[in-house]
Design a protein around this motif. Structure first.
Motif, mmCIF file in Angstrom:
data_model
loop_
_atom_site.group_PDB
_atom_site.id
_atom_site.type_symbol
_atom_site.label_atom_id
_atom_site.label_comp_id
_atom_site.label_asym_id
_atom_site.label_seq_id
_atom_site.Cartn_x
_atom_site.Cartn_y
_atom_site.Cartn_z
ATOM 1 N N LEU A 1 -3.110 -3.215 5.209
ATOM 2 C CA LEU A 1 -2.222 -2.169 5.726
ATOM 3 C C LEU A 1 -2.821 -1.206 6.330
ATOM 4 C CD1 LEU A 1 0.473 -1.582 2.625
ATOM 5 C CD2 LEU A 1 0.686 -3.100 5.098
ATOM 6 N N ASN A 2 -4.048 -1.009 6.285
ATOM 7 C CA ASN A 2 -4.992 -0.105 6.581
ATOM 8 C C ASN A 2 -4.846 1.388 6.385
ATOM 9 O OD1 ASN A 2 -6.828 -1.782 8.481
ATOM 10 N ND2 ASN A 2 -5.042 -1.868 9.665
ATOM 11 N N VAL A 3 -4.559 1.564 5.091
ATOM 12 C CA VAL A 3 -4.417 2.534 4.443
ATOM 13 C C VAL A 3 -5.388 2.641 3.028
ATOM 14 C CG1 VAL A 3 -1.969 2.648 5.083
ATOM 15 C CG2 VAL A 3 -2.485 1.802 2.868
ATOM 16 N N SER A 4 -5.559 3.964 2.592
ATOM 17 C CA SER A 4 -6.342 3.968 1.450
ATOM 18 C C SER A 4 -5.697 3.474 0.268
ATOM 19 C CB SER A 4 -6.541 5.489 1.335
ATOM 20 O OG SER A 4 -5.328 6.175 0.426
ATOM 21 N N ARG A 5 -6.431 3.108 -0.809
ATOM 22 C CA ARG A 5 -6.019 2.732 -1.995
ATOM 23 C C ARG A 5 -5.122 3.625 -2.528
ATOM 24 N NH1 ARG A 5 -11.166 1.174 -5.053
ATOM 25 N NH2 ARG A 5 -12.124 2.631 -3.986
ATOM 26 N N GLU A 6 -5.214 4.800 -2.718
ATOM 27 C CA GLU A 6 -4.501 5.818 -3.241
ATOM 28 C C GLU A 6 -2.930 5.730 -2.722
ATOM 29 O OE1 GLU A 6 -7.458 6.600 -2.013
ATOM 30 O OE2 GLU A 6 -8.567 6.797 -3.901
ATOM 31 N N THR A 7 -2.992 5.543 -1.351
ATOM 32 C CA THR A 7 -1.803 5.270 -0.712
ATOM 33 C C THR A 7 -1.084 4.096 -1.079
ATOM 34 O OG1 THR A 7 -2.439 6.551 1.390
ATOM 35 C CG2 THR A 7 -0.532 5.018 1.460
ATOM 36 N N VAL A 8 -1.940 2.807 -1.280
ATOM 37 C CA VAL A 8 -1.196 1.584 -1.981
ATOM 38 C C VAL A 8 -0.498 1.995 -3.344
ATOM 39 C CG1 VAL A 8 -1.716 -0.876 -2.649
ATOM 40 C CG2 VAL A 8 -2.553 0.091 -0.461
ATOM 41 N N THR A 9 -1.250 2.579 -4.201
ATOM 42 C CA THR A 9 -0.854 2.920 -5.561
ATOM 43 C C THR A 9 0.638 3.664 -5.499
ATOM 44 O OG1 THR A 9 -2.981 2.857 -6.457
ATOM 45 C CG2 THR A 9 -1.254 3.853 -7.705
ATOM 46 N N TRP A 10 0.486 4.764 -4.472
ATOM 47 C CA TRP A 10 1.786 5.680 -4.139
ATOM 48 C C TRP A 10 2.803 4.656 -3.721
ATOM 49 C CZ3 TRP A 10 4.851 6.656 -0.054
ATOM 50 C CH2 TRP A 10 5.757 7.906 -0.288
ATOM 51 N N LEU A 11 2.775 3.806 -2.852
ATOM 52 C CA LEU A 11 3.760 2.828 -2.120
ATOM 53 C C LEU A 11 4.328 1.879 -3.300
ATOM 54 C CD1 LEU A 11 2.111 1.940 1.036
ATOM 55 C CD2 LEU A 11 4.056 3.249 0.818
#
Length: 203
Positions: free
Chosen positions: A28-38
């Motif tokens: 998704l070309n985002v940070s791991r923190e963003t994935v956790t949030w999603l």
């Protein structure tokens, strides 16, 4: 809001297909923190504010070999200015798997160099350090003067890991070439960063 819902859905699909947080972040070309949030947001309605991040979708380039070739030529042009100014020749192009490899392959062809591929793998919860290795199916790195190629720099952790591996093998990283740099860095581990697009957040 629709874009967030689309990202949540895609993250859930990738997780259901067995991808871990790091792999979803790369896709998704985002940070791991963003994935956790999603993924957390998908399970709860009331979640703390989203991390400051930008999702990059370059599929309009990736679906066309013609477009990829021209982007690869543009990326070669960017790094050649720096590399030629230092008087160095490029022996090797290092592609970071998965998304950096097609661009690296095109660039290696354009620059008439060897190609190496780095695979990031392994992730321990709460640990920022990534682990990875160079594929044995491609050129060796020992003592080579090289450029590093990826699609997006999100945090810089993977590229810093690649640079550490290269230097420990006596290789000399000359430049980094990416489509998008989300860190706004001029250099990572003292290696110049060249990005077609540099994203700078103004808060």
């Amino acid at each position: 809001m629709k874009n967030i819902e689309n990202l949540i859905q895609k993250a859930l699909e990738l997780q259901a297909n067995g991808l871990v947080t790091r792999q979803i972040a790369d896709e998704l070309n985002v940070s791991r923190e963003t994935v956790t949030w999603l993924l957390t947001r998908a399970k709860k309605e009331d979640v703390s504010t989203a991390p400051k991040d930008i999702s990059v979708n370059w599929s309009s380039i990736g679906k066309s070999a013609y477009r990829m070739r021209h982007i690869g030529i543009a990326m070669c042009d960017m790094v050649l200015d720096t590399v030629e100014a230092t008087g160095n020749d490029i022996d090797l192009v290092v592609g970071i798997g998965l998304s950096g490899v097609p661009l690296a392959s095109l660039m290696a062809d354009e620059l008439d160099t060897e190609l190496s591929v780095y695979h990031a793998y392994g992730e321990h919860e709460g640990e920022a350090k990534l682990k990875g290795a160079f594929s044995r199916n491609f050129a060796g790195i020992k003592g080579k003067k090289c450029i590093i190629v990826d699609d997006v720099i999100t945090t810089g952790n993977t590229i810093n890991d690649v640079i550490t591996h290269l230097r420990s093998s006596g290789a000399k990283p000359l430049a980094i070439a990416v489509l998008v740099d989300k860190t706004g860095s001029d250099a990572l581990s003292d290696v110049p960063v060249h990005a077609l697009v540099r994203i700078v957040r103004v808060d």
